[in-house]
Design a protein around this motif. Structure first.
Motif, PDB file in Angstrom:
ATOM      1  N   GLY A   1       0.829  -1.200   0.000  1.00 28.56           N
ATOM      2  CA  GLY A   1       0.000   0.000   0.000  1.00 28.56           C
ATOM      3  C   GLY A   1       0.864   1.251   0.000  1.00 28.56           C
ATOM      4  N   GLN A   2       0.207   2.400  -0.055  1.00 29.03           N
ATOM      5  CA  GLN A   2       0.938   3.669  -0.066  1.00 29.03           C
ATOM      6  C   GLN A   2       1.343   4.019   1.359  1.00 29.03           C
ATOM      7  OE1 GLN A   2      -1.254   7.073  -1.478  1.00 29.03           O
ATOM      8  NE2 GLN A   2       0.497   8.425  -1.285  1.00 29.03           N
ATOM      9  N   THR A   3       2.628   4.114   1.603  1.00 28.74           N
ATOM     10  CA  THR A   3       3.113   4.416   2.947  1.00 28.74           C
ATOM     11  C   THR A   3       3.557   5.866   3.094  1.00 28.74           C
ATOM     12  OG1 THR A   3       5.328   3.643   2.372  1.00 28.74           O
ATOM     13  CG2 THR A   3       3.838   2.042   3.391  1.00 28.74           C
ATOM     14  N   THR A   4       3.920   6.509   1.986  1.00 34.61           N
ATOM     15  CA  THR A   4       4.379   7.891   2.024  1.00 34.61           C
ATOM     16  C   THR A   4       3.482   8.749   1.134  1.00 34.61           C
ATOM     17  OG1 THR A   4       6.644   7.107   2.283  1.00 34.61           O
ATOM     18  CG2 THR A   4       6.355   9.416   1.669  1.00 34.61           C
ATOM     19  N   PRO A   5       2.822   9.744   1.703  1.00 37.93           N
ATOM     20  CA  PRO A   5       1.977  10.627   0.882  1.00 37.93           C
ATOM     21  C   PRO A   5       2.802  11.465  -0.091  1.00 37.93           C
ATOM     22  CG  PRO A   5       1.383  10.797   3.205  1.00 37.93           C
ATOM     23  CD  PRO A   5       2.680  10.036   3.133  1.00 37.93           C
TER      24      PRO A   5
END
Length: 82
Positions: free
Chosen positions: A38-42
């Motif tokens: 998943g996306q961990t860093t915006p």
């Protein structure tokens, strides 16, 4: 203080100069990682009119777009235009 928001990918514009730096192989590897973790860093964007301009996170944005996602986590920052 930066606050994470969920934004519509279609509302984010990538400046032409920044778009030229896209490395397709790197994007594809990142897409595989996003499937697993998943996306961990915006990404980082700034507001412009009714949408947003990408500041940081081109490969994350394009990897999620490649995967067919419609939303992305982002930080809205106040940045001066160049």
């Amino acid at each position: 203080m930066l606050v994470k928001q969920s934004l519509s990918i279609s509302d984010i514009r990538v400046p032409a100069k920044r778009g030229k730096t896209l490395d397709a192989a790197r994007r594809d590897l990142l897409a595989e990682d996003l499937i697993e973790h998943g996306q961990t860093t915006p990404i980082q964007v700034r507001s412009e009119g009714s949408g947003y301009i990408l500041i940081e996170g081109l490969h994350r944005l394009e990897a999620l777009r490649l995967l067919g996602e419609i939303r992305i986590d982002a930080y809205l920052v106040r940045a001066r235009q160049h």
